[in-house]
Design a protein around this motif. Sequence first.
Motif, PDB file in Angstrom:
ATOM      1  N   LEU A  23      34.026  44.825  31.878  1.00  0.00           N
ATOM      2  CA  LEU A  23      34.914  44.426  32.972  1.00  0.00           C
ATOM      3  C   LEU A  23      34.474  43.090  33.564  1.00  0.00           C
ATOM      4  N   GLY A  24      33.161  42.910  33.715  1.00  0.00           N
ATOM      5  CA  GLY A  24      32.660  41.648  34.242  1.00  0.00           C
ATOM      6  C   GLY A  24      32.980  40.492  33.318  1.00  0.00           C
ATOM      7  N   ALA A  25      32.843  40.719  32.016  1.00  0.00           N
ATOM      8  CA  ALA A  25      33.157  39.666  31.053  1.00  0.00           C
ATOM      9  C   ALA A  25      34.630  39.292  31.117  1.00  0.00           C
ATOM     10  N   ALA A  26      35.497  40.285  31.270  1.00  0.00           N
ATOM     11  CA  ALA A  26      36.930  40.007  31.369  1.00  0.00           C
ATOM     12  C   ALA A  26      37.241  39.167  32.610  1.00  0.00           C
ATOM     13  N   ARG A  27      36.474  39.376  33.695  1.00  0.00           N
ATOM     14  CA  ARG A  27      36.671  38.577  34.912  1.00  0.00           C
ATOM     15  C   ARG A  27      36.144  37.163  34.742  1.00  0.00           C
ATOM     16  N   ALA A  28      35.073  37.023  33.969  1.00  0.00           N
ATOM     17  CA  ALA A  28      34.376  35.735  33.886  1.00  0.00           C
ATOM     18  C   ALA A  28      34.865  34.844  32.765  1.00  0.00           C
ATOM     19  N   ILE A  29      35.659  35.382  31.848  1.00  0.00           N
ATOM     20  CA  ILE A  29      36.052  34.613  30.668  1.00  0.00           C
ATOM     21  C   ILE A  29      36.912  33.426  31.072  1.00  0.00           C
TER      22      ILE A  29
END
Length: 312
Positions: free
Chosen positions: A289-295
Amino acid sequence: MTTTPTSRVRCDVAVVGESLIDIVVAADGTRRECVGGGPATLARGLGRLGMATTLLTTFGADPHGRAIDQELSRCGVRVIQAGRPAARTSTTITHLDRPGADAVDLRWDLAHTDVPACAHLHVGSLAVVRAPGAEDVARLVSCQDPDTTISYDVTVRPSVMGPRDTAIARIDEMISRSDIVKLSDADLAWLRPGERRGDGIRCLMSRGPAILVVTHGAAGAMGYTRSGSVRVRGHRVDVADAAEWGDTFMAGLLHALTGRDLLARGTDRRRLRTIGLDDLRGILRDANLGAARAITPACVPPAHIDALAAAG
């Protein structure tokens, strides 16, 4: 804004490694340029997730270098020029109609190894294996305070890593010094050729990391500890290539661990080594989920995403 090395500024995470410009050339000759390099992409992801982050890296005083500096600063990353002044910034050139024909112009060294006091140190990608900076990275890691946790993101690029035996020795040594290690299934196959996946995993875990994460592209990721393993599914997002998602997933992983106080200064490092599988599953889900926010937005048309992800 780029600053000079200092050991007096505290930060949550210090990242060490290369930054470069990824140039993607479409079949019609159209070029798109993005800030890249595994460590720089990770640092940018951490900044986007609100973590205080310092990147020790090297780039030139040219338009590409200024683009890197501006992008990282925009994401809240403090940049330290840790290498000798470079005449030009490192680049990779990828032709979408010629898979496997990437041109890599990588300039990496580590003239300054003063890391700001931090709760966690991350090293990654080609900086760990690429001379002349690789030995400096190893020394930097070896002299860290015992309270500082270490993570390592393995990235295999045989064409620019130098002799295979030397590269494997450096990778194995860094794994042995790290608490958290991430690599892709392709990286694992290169490191442990001819072995069953389970045997390769056991070999890497025997070197000492508390947590090992193996990413499988769109299929998600597997997390391993001494007590077992868990799997989480992936998320479909528009990215420039699979490597960008892997780097940003690592940012999500560090963010999730920090949110549970597992990387905080003064934390007993043994907590990482006794983490339960249910907790690890939650950490990996939060990492996704964090990666999806940070991409970052895709640098190539979405039509190319599936092919690139499958290749990665």
